[in-house]
Write a protein that holds these residues in place. Structure first.
Motif, PDB file in Angstrom:
ATOM      1  N   ASP A   1      -1.035  31.413  80.798  1.00 36.40           N
ATOM      2  CA  ASP A   1      -1.884  30.849  79.808  1.00 36.40           C
ATOM      3  C   ASP A   1      -2.038  29.299  79.694  1.00 36.40           C
ATOM      4  O   ASP A   1      -2.492  28.579  78.978  1.00 36.40           O
ATOM      5  N   ASP A   2      -1.173  28.732  80.723  1.00 40.75           N
ATOM      6  CA  ASP A   2      -1.146  27.275  80.927  1.00 40.75           C
ATOM      7  C   ASP A   2      -2.073  26.934  82.300  1.00 40.75           C
ATOM      8  O   ASP A   2      -1.725  27.210  83.265  1.00 40.75           O
ATOM      9  N   PRO A   3      -3.208  26.325  82.074  1.00 40.45           N
ATOM     10  CA  PRO A   3      -4.154  25.950  83.193  1.00 40.45           C
ATOM     11  C   PRO A   3      -3.570  25.224  84.241  1.00 40.45           C
ATOM     12  O   PRO A   3      -3.800  25.470  85.424  1.00 40.45           O
ATOM     13  N   ALA A   4      -2.442  24.438  83.899  1.00 34.51           N
ATOM     14  CA  ALA A   4      -1.898  23.474  84.952  1.00 34.51           C
ATOM     15  C   ALA A   4      -0.944  24.349  85.742  1.00 34.51           C
ATOM     16  O   ALA A   4      -1.013  23.970  87.341  1.00 34.51           O
ATOM     17  N   GLU A   5      -0.188  25.408  85.118  1.00 35.29           N
ATOM     18  CA  GLU A   5       0.777  26.161  85.863  1.00 35.29           C
ATOM     19  C   GLU A   5      -0.232  27.021  86.784  1.00 35.29           C
ATOM     20  O   GLU A   5       0.366  27.167  87.966  1.00 35.29           O
ATOM     21  N   VAL A   6      -1.164  27.647  86.132  1.00 31.57           N
ATOM     22  CA  VAL A   6      -2.125  28.508  87.278  1.00 31.57           C
ATOM     23  C   VAL A   6      -2.423  27.672  88.434  1.00 31.57           C
ATOM     24  O   VAL A   6      -2.281  28.144  89.409  1.00 31.57           O
TER      25      VAL A   6
ATOM     26  N   LYS B   1      -2.062  27.197  94.194  1.00 30.45           N
ATOM     27  CA  LYS B   1      -1.949  26.307  95.214  1.00 30.45           C
ATOM     28  C   LYS B   1      -0.677  26.902  96.290  1.00 30.45           C
ATOM     29  O   LYS B   1      -0.833  26.886  97.297  1.00 30.45           O
ATOM     30  N   SER B   2       0.216  26.975  95.352  1.00 30.51           N
ATOM     31  CA  SER B   2       1.719  27.437  96.009  1.00 30.51           C
ATOM     32  C   SER B   2       1.412  28.723  96.855  1.00 30.51           C
ATOM     33  O   SER B   2       1.937  28.881  97.939  1.00 30.51           O
ATOM     34  N   PHE B   3       0.786  29.659  96.312  1.00 30.45           N
ATOM     35  CA  PHE B   3       0.607  30.798  96.724  1.00 30.45           C
ATOM     36  C   PHE B   3      -0.792  31.174  97.681  1.00 30.45           C
ATOM     37  O   PHE B   3      -0.835  32.216  98.446  1.00 30.45           O
ATOM     38  N   GLY B   4      -1.468  30.312  97.443  1.00 33.39           N
ATOM     39  CA  GLY B   4      -2.819  30.375  98.234  1.00 33.39           C
ATOM     40  C   GLY B   4      -3.470  31.523  97.754  1.00 33.39           C
ATOM     41  O   GLY B   4      -4.299  32.072  98.656  1.00 33.39           O
TER      42      GLY B   4
END
Length: 58
Positions: free
Chosen positions: A19-24, A29-32
């Motif tokens: 629910d947090d766009p920055a975390e998404v 980016k981390s998981f590609g």
């Protein structure tokens, strides 16, 4: 997630908050992966970053 939006790392790096766009963005980016792939994985295996990573095969 912290109130300070300049902090880019997740507050709890073991859980994914879709629910947090920055975390998404950070997790994608981390998981590609795409946001849709991330959200689908979270709905299937839960919010554990380790479980999502394994589910995505990363």
């Amino acid at each position: 997630m912290p109130d300070d939006k300049t902090k880019r790392a997740p507050l709890d790096n073991k859980r994914i908050d879709v629910d947090d766009p920055a975390e998404v963005r950070n997790w994608c980016k981390s998981f590609g992966c795409s946001a849709a792939e991330l959200k689908k994985a979270v709905s299937e295996v839960g919010t554990s970053a380790a479980a999502v990573k394994q589910h995505l095969g990363k």
